[in-house]
Design an enzyme around this catalytic site. Structure first.
Site, PDB file in Angstrom:
ATOM      1  N   LYS A 194       0.852  -1.310  -0.103  1.00  0.00           N
ATOM      2  CA  LYS A 194      -0.219   0.076   0.017  1.00  0.00           C
ATOM      3  C   LYS A 194       0.878   1.363   0.053  1.00  0.00           C
ATOM      4  O   LYS A 194       0.532   2.266  -0.610  1.00  0.00           O
ATOM      5  CB  LYS A 194      -0.855   0.162   1.203  1.00  0.00           C
ATOM      6  N   LYS A 221      -3.341 -11.198  -9.065  1.00  0.00           N
ATOM      7  CA  LYS A 221      -4.674 -11.765  -8.619  1.00  0.00           C
ATOM      8  C   LYS A 221      -5.673 -10.822  -8.850  1.00  0.00           C
ATOM      9  O   LYS A 221      -5.573  -9.645  -9.469  1.00  0.00           O
ATOM     10  CB  LYS A 221      -4.625 -11.651  -7.089  1.00  0.00           C
ATOM     11  N   LYS A 264     -10.368  -5.685  -6.953  1.00  0.00           N
ATOM     12  CA  LYS A 264     -11.248  -4.404  -7.055  1.00  0.00           C
ATOM     13  C   LYS A 264     -10.331  -3.169  -7.539  1.00  0.00           C
ATOM     14  O   LYS A 264     -10.486  -2.352  -8.272  1.00  0.00           O
ATOM     15  CB  LYS A 264     -11.999  -3.995  -5.894  1.00  0.00           C
TER      16      LYS A 264
HETATM   17  P1  TYM Z   1     -11.118  -8.081   0.870  1.00  0.00           P
HETATM   18  O1  TYM Z   1     -12.256  -7.238   0.741  1.00  0.00           O
HETATM   19  O2  TYM Z   1      -9.755  -7.546   0.333  1.00  0.00           O
HETATM   20  O3  TYM Z   1     -11.291  -9.704   0.367  1.00  0.00           O
HETATM   21  C1  TYM Z   1     -12.235 -10.435   0.860  1.00  0.00           C
HETATM   22  C2  TYM Z   1     -12.023 -11.987   0.826  1.00  0.00           C
HETATM   23  O4  TYM Z   1     -12.069 -12.267  -0.589  1.00  0.00           O
HETATM   24  C3  TYM Z   1     -10.689 -12.894  -0.989  1.00  0.00           C
HETATM   25  N1  TYM Z   1     -10.176 -12.622  -2.229  1.00  0.00           N
HETATM   26  C4  TYM Z   1      -9.459 -13.510  -3.132  1.00  0.00           C
HETATM   27  N2  TYM Z   1      -9.428 -14.796  -2.967  1.00  0.00           N
HETATM   28  C5  TYM Z   1      -8.854 -15.740  -3.908  1.00  0.00           C
HETATM   29  N3  TYM Z   1      -8.414 -14.826  -5.118  1.00  0.00           N
HETATM   30  C6  TYM Z   1      -8.463 -13.350  -5.216  1.00  0.00           C
HETATM   31  N4  TYM Z   1      -8.184 -12.797  -6.106  1.00  0.00           N
HETATM   32  C7  TYM Z   1      -9.006 -12.587  -4.148  1.00  0.00           C
HETATM   33  N5  TYM Z   1      -9.282 -11.503  -3.868  1.00  0.00           N
HETATM   34  C8  TYM Z   1     -10.023 -11.394  -2.676  1.00  0.00           C
HETATM   35  C9  TYM Z   1      -9.802 -12.438   0.329  1.00  0.00           C
HETATM   36  O5  TYM Z   1      -8.713 -13.400   0.483  1.00  0.00           O
HETATM   37  C10 TYM Z   1     -10.656 -12.248   1.273  1.00  0.00           C
HETATM   38  O6  TYM Z   1     -10.797 -13.699   2.067  1.00  0.00           O
HETATM   39  N6  TYM Z   1      -8.783  -8.161   5.209  1.00  0.00           N
HETATM   40  C11 TYM Z   1      -9.950  -9.087   4.675  1.00  0.00           C
HETATM   41  C12 TYM Z   1     -11.187  -8.418   5.168  1.00  0.00           C
HETATM   42  C13 TYM Z   1     -11.444  -8.718   6.566  1.00  0.00           C
HETATM   43  C14 TYM Z   1     -11.452 -10.141   7.223  1.00  0.00           C
HETATM   44  C15 TYM Z   1     -11.622 -10.030   8.605  1.00  0.00           C
HETATM   45  C16 TYM Z   1     -11.392 -11.377   6.694  1.00  0.00           C
HETATM   46  C17 TYM Z   1     -11.272  -8.045   7.571  1.00  0.00           C
HETATM   47  N7  TYM Z   1     -11.528  -8.635   8.892  1.00  0.00           N
HETATM   48  C18 TYM Z   1     -11.604 -10.900   9.356  1.00  0.00           C
HETATM   49  C19 TYM Z   1     -11.487 -12.492   7.721  1.00  0.00           C
HETATM   50  C20 TYM Z   1     -11.606 -12.158   9.022  1.00  0.00           C
HETATM   51  C21 TYM Z   1     -10.009  -8.777   3.011  1.00  0.00           C
HETATM   52  O7  TYM Z   1      -8.910  -9.013   2.687  1.00  0.00           O
HETATM   53  O8  TYM Z   1     -11.079  -8.436   2.369  1.00  0.00           O
END
Ligand code: TYM
Length: 333
Positions: free
Chosen positions: A113, A196, A199
């Site tokens: 980031k 990967k 968004k």
């Molecule tokens: P976020 O919104 O970035 O992603 C949400 C979930 O989607 C998965 N993900 C993917 N998995 C495989 N391939 C991809 N290209 C891909 N893009 C996204 C992420 O691994 C995630 O599981 N930090 C978390 C949000 C969060 C969270 C938590 C998760 C906040 N607190 C507590 C679990 C437990 C996140 O990355 O969100």
């Protein structure tokens, strides 16, 4: 015996894409019937990118609607919005006292980031793993269904939970592990030939569950490929492997084998492969899209789900926070 507890969340930064689905949601749907599950919408986490109030509200609703459209069932699990649980914010504060700036600065997500957005290196980005640990530990979860990119965050969660237990000499928090039904964690590639699906990875990289068939066809036909293999059974370059990985998740085994065979015999035409991939993505997303559209109009139901979820989540969270406070030494006079 009581069921093991599961927690996971997705940030409210936009519509859900196939990476979110195959990395996380697919497991939520199955786990909700086997475990005591809490699935939330991480709206506090989304504030690191400073959304305006109207956008924040709209994206929280969108993710909630998409959870429901995918089949996450509010009667089988607890669905809630992170900011409806002030206990999470309190636990975040408490855990933050034993999280060290040096270790947070070494997080690969934080470093990425900083590299990508040097003009917005806010403290929320640095403490992101502490808030995520609070999300998980507030329900004392032991399993966390996430994609591969979240592995390091789970390590932080274990570090902070164990540190708290040691410091206050009590096993309050279990060790949470990233979970994907016995197989390794998933990384769904994007359409731009590189890493990967995400968004914020640029226009056209991600296929969203709510994309129309025309949009999906356009995005997939523009996906990066090359001029084709020049020898039989040639190892696949990254962009080509990505197309096959996407096909593996949305297409039938026969379709995948058919294109594998064409690749290995150098007869493949990527235009044909992309056409097939787009149609299979459309087949997969069409029923979800229909449900998304229907649910979006049902504000009464959305309100009911969110308020019931908040109530159920607070029941569990308030127990954890009162135990944590007691252990730390906060007592009333
Ligand atoms: P976020 O919104 O970035 O992603 C949400 C979930 O989607 C998965 N993900 C993917 N998995 C495989 N391939 C991809 N290209 C891909 N893009 C996204 C992420 O691994 C995630 O599981 N930090 C978390 C949000 C969060 C969270 C938590 C998760 C906040 N607190 C507590 C679990 C437990 C996140 O990355 O969100």
């Amino acid at each position: 015996m009581s069921k093991e507890t599961v927690v996971s969340g997705i940030r409210s930064t936009g519509n859900l894409h196939l990476g979110n689905y195959f990395g996380a949601i697919k497991n939520f749907i199955k786990m909700q019937h086997e475990y005591n599950c809490y699935f939330f919408i991480a709206d506090y986490h989304s504030l690191t990118t400073h959304p305006n109030p109207a956008d924040l509200h709209a994206t929280v609703k969108q993710v909630l609607v998409e959870y429901l459209a995918c089949g996450i069932d509010p009667d089988a699990c607890t669905i809630y919005i992170q900011s409806d649980l002030p206990e999470t914010a309190e636990l975040f504060l408490l855990l933050g006292m034993n999280a060290y700036v040096g270790e947070l600065e070494r997080s690969t997500t934080f470093k990425e980031k900083v590299r990508k957005h040097p003009d917005n290196v806010n403290a929320g980005l640095l403490t992101y793993p502490v808030l995520m640990a609070a999300d998980i530990l507030i329900h004392r979860a032991s399993k966390v269904p996430v994609g591969k990119d979240q592995e390091q965050h789970l390590e932080f969660t274990r570090t902070f939970g164990n540190r708290f237990n040691r410091m206050y000499k009590h096993d309050l928090f279990p060790e949470a592990v990233a979970f994907n039904y016995g197989t390794s964690l998933v990384k769904i590639p994007g359409l731009d030939g590189g890493g990967k699906m995400g968004k914020s990875e640029g226009e056209g990289n991600a296929v969203f569950l709510s994309d129309s068939p025309e949009v999906i066809r356009k995005k997939v036909m523009r996906a990066v490929s090359d001029s084709g293999p020049t020898i039989e059974n040639q190892p696949k370059p990254e962009a080509i492997q990505n197309l096959f990985t996407l096909m593996e998740v949305v297409s039938s085994k026969e379709t995948l084998l058919h294109f594998e065979d064409l690749y290995n015999t150098m007869k493949i035409r990527y235009g044909d492969m992309k056409k097939q991939l787009a149609e299979d993505m459309i087949l997969f997303t069409a029923p979800l899209r229909e449900k998304i559209l229907a649910l979006s109009a049902d504000d009464k139901y959305i309100h009911k789900v969110a308020s019931q979820g908040a109530e159920k989540a607070r029941e569990s969270a308030s127990k954890t926070i009162s135990e944590a406070r007691k252990l730390i030494g906060f007592r009333s006079f």
